[in-house]
Design a protein around this motif. Sequence first.
Motif, PDB file in Angstrom:
ATOM      1  N   LEU A 116     -12.701  67.616 -46.380  1.00 55.58           N
ATOM      2  CA  LEU A 116     -13.927  67.922 -47.107  1.00 55.58           C
ATOM      3  C   LEU A 116     -15.104  68.052 -46.147  1.00 55.58           C
ATOM      4  O   LEU A 116     -15.931  68.968 -46.278  1.00 55.58           O
ATOM      5  N   LEU A 117     -15.171  67.174 -45.175  1.00 56.05           N
ATOM      6  CA  LEU A 117     -16.245  67.272 -44.190  1.00 56.05           C
ATOM      7  C   LEU A 117     -16.137  68.564 -43.378  1.00 56.05           C
ATOM      8  O   LEU A 117     -17.147  69.210 -43.065  1.00 56.05           O
ATOM      9  N   ARG A 125     -22.704  74.134 -42.368  1.00 57.67           N
ATOM     10  CA  ARG A 125     -23.191  73.484 -41.157  1.00 57.67           C
ATOM     11  C   ARG A 125     -23.796  72.112 -41.478  1.00 57.67           C
ATOM     12  O   ARG A 125     -24.845  71.731 -40.950  1.00 57.67           O
ATOM     13  N   LEU A 126     -23.125  71.354 -42.352  1.00 63.28           N
ATOM     14  CA  LEU A 126     -23.679  70.082 -42.796  1.00 63.28           C
ATOM     15  C   LEU A 126     -23.744  69.078 -41.648  1.00 63.28           C
ATOM     16  O   LEU A 126     -24.751  68.361 -41.495  1.00 63.28           O
ATOM     17  N   LEU A 127     -22.698  68.987 -40.835  1.00 60.70           N
ATOM     18  CA  LEU A 127     -22.701  68.029 -39.736  1.00 60.70           C
ATOM     19  C   LEU A 127     -23.754  68.385 -38.690  1.00 60.70           C
ATOM     20  O   LEU A 127     -24.385  67.490 -38.100  1.00 60.70           O
ATOM     21  N   ASP A 128     -23.950  69.674 -38.472  1.00 61.94           N
ATOM     22  CA  ASP A 128     -25.011  70.083 -37.549  1.00 61.94           C
ATOM     23  C   ASP A 128     -26.374  69.646 -38.070  1.00 61.94           C
ATOM     24  O   ASP A 128     -27.239  69.203 -37.302  1.00 61.94           O
ATOM     25  N   PHE A 129     -26.560  69.738 -39.401  1.00 59.54           N
ATOM     26  CA  PHE A 129     -27.828  69.338 -39.990  1.00 59.54           C
ATOM     27  C   PHE A 129     -28.041  67.835 -39.853  1.00 59.54           C
ATOM     28  O   PHE A 129     -29.136  67.365 -39.515  1.00 59.54           O
ATOM     29  N   PHE A 130     -26.971  67.045 -40.093  1.00 55.82           N
ATOM     30  CA  PHE A 130     -27.100  65.600 -39.971  1.00 55.82           C
ATOM     31  C   PHE A 130     -27.317  65.165 -38.518  1.00 55.82           C
ATOM     32  O   PHE A 130     -27.961  64.140 -38.248  1.00 55.82           O
ATOM     33  N   ALA A 131     -26.758  65.921 -37.585  1.00 55.27           N
ATOM     34  CA  ALA A 131     -26.869  65.540 -36.174  1.00 55.27           C
ATOM     35  C   ALA A 131     -28.231  65.881 -35.577  1.00 55.27           C
ATOM     36  O   ALA A 131     -28.575  65.396 -34.496  1.00 55.27           O
ATOM     37  N   ILE A 156     -19.059  74.620 -52.473  1.00 52.65           N
ATOM     38  CA  ILE A 156     -17.812  73.947 -52.091  1.00 52.65           C
ATOM     39  C   ILE A 156     -17.405  72.926 -53.143  1.00 52.65           C
ATOM     40  O   ILE A 156     -16.232  72.827 -53.518  1.00 52.65           O
ATOM     41  N   LEU A 157     -18.366  72.155 -53.636  1.00 52.91           N
ATOM     42  CA  LEU A 157     -18.045  71.174 -54.675  1.00 52.91           C
ATOM     43  C   LEU A 157     -17.524  71.840 -55.937  1.00 52.91           C
ATOM     44  O   LEU A 157     -16.574  71.367 -56.568  1.00 52.91           O
ATOM     45  N   SER A 158     -18.128  72.956 -56.338  1.00 47.44           N
ATOM     46  CA  SER A 158     -17.664  73.660 -57.535  1.00 47.44           C
ATOM     47  C   SER A 158     -16.292  74.288 -57.331  1.00 47.44           C
ATOM     48  O   SER A 158     -15.573  74.537 -58.297  1.00 47.44           O
ATOM     49  N   ARG A 213      -9.294  69.947 -58.083  1.00 47.54           N
ATOM     50  CA  ARG A 213      -8.305  70.892 -57.560  1.00 47.54           C
ATOM     51  C   ARG A 213      -8.031  70.519 -56.103  1.00 47.54           C
ATOM     52  O   ARG A 213      -8.825  70.817 -55.205  1.00 47.54           O
ATOM     53  N   MET A 214      -6.884  69.859 -55.914  1.00 47.20           N
ATOM     54  CA  MET A 214      -6.558  69.344 -54.589  1.00 47.20           C
ATOM     55  C   MET A 214      -6.050  70.473 -53.701  1.00 47.20           C
ATOM     56  O   MET A 214      -5.191  71.266 -54.115  1.00 47.20           O
ATOM     57  N   PRO A 215      -6.533  70.560 -52.475  1.00 48.15           N
ATOM     58  CA  PRO A 215      -5.989  71.568 -51.550  1.00 48.15           C
ATOM     59  C   PRO A 215      -4.648  71.109 -50.996  1.00 48.15           C
ATOM     60  O   PRO A 215      -4.306  69.929 -51.024  1.00 48.15           O
ATOM     61  N   SER A 216      -3.867  72.054 -50.516  1.00 40.70           N
ATOM     62  CA  SER A 216      -2.589  71.734 -49.882  1.00 40.70           C
ATOM     63  C   SER A 216      -2.773  71.766 -48.371  1.00 40.70           C
ATOM     64  O   SER A 216      -3.534  72.577 -47.831  1.00 40.70           O
ATOM     65  N   PHE A 217      -2.054  70.873 -47.703  1.00 39.78           N
ATOM     66  CA  PHE A 217      -2.161  70.760 -46.256  1.00 39.78           C
ATOM     67  C   PHE A 217      -0.836  71.142 -45.619  1.00 39.78           C
ATOM     68  O   PHE A 217       0.233  70.928 -46.182  1.00 39.78           O
ATOM     69  N   SER A 218      -0.938  71.674 -44.432  1.00 43.54           N
ATOM     70  CA  SER A 218       0.248  71.946 -43.633  1.00 43.54           C
ATOM     71  C   SER A 218       0.492  70.776 -42.695  1.00 43.54           C
ATOM     72  O   SER A 218      -0.312  69.855 -42.597  1.00 43.54           O
TER      73      SER A 218
END
Length: 234
Positions: A116-117, A125-131, A156-158, A213-218
């Motif tokens: 999610l992050l 660019r959420l992490l860039d904004f927080f940093a 993204i949340l929707s 709606r859960m995403p699938s991971f490889s």
Amino acid sequence: MNPSLVVSRRIFWLALLFFIPVFTLAGWLAAYVSPEAEILPSSMDTFRPLLPHAGALAGLFSAIVFRAVCSLLLKKQQQGIVPPPAAKEMKPATRPKPEEDPAARKAREERMFLYLLSVLQKEGRLLDFFAEDLDLYEDDQIGAAVRPVHESARKILSRYMDLGVVMEEEEGSRITVPKGFDPSRIKLVGKVAGDPPFQGILRHRGWQARGVRMPSFSDAGGADILTPSEVEIL
């Protein structure tokens, strides 16, 4: 009605039809034929008229005894018959679900959080904004930077979750918290004393997930990488 009871009653009536006429006839013969044949002694002459009645009673008693014996035999026969076991419904064999390893579950939850992050970083660019050190910027510059981050995070949340409010009332309205309320849905703040119901002001309606709606991971590596480094080749 119990089938054995029906059979027992039929046997009793058939026994009556057989034993009573036979014993009555025997009493009549003993009463009126025996004087000539000298079957009974002369001392029984006083009781001869009663012999047909005695024969009828003897026939009734014989029928009752015969019915009791037949009922006992039927009961023993029924107890000796073992009903076949009911055929059990064949169910398809199901394999028990293997229990999830606690370590694997923890790794999956961590991967979901990091995913999610990473999506928030990739799209907004959420992490860039927080940093960033916001003290270096003016308020209008910060407001301009927040708008695209907010819009991207909202999309993204929707994409992965349907959000809904816990309480439908408008914030700031007066509401009643009933007795037996769910503490996981309603948090009491302020001067809380006594037992519900409580009267208060709705300060926040709360959020709840109405669909996920859960995403699938490889199985690819690098699950801890939120976003890769970008290198421009010259």
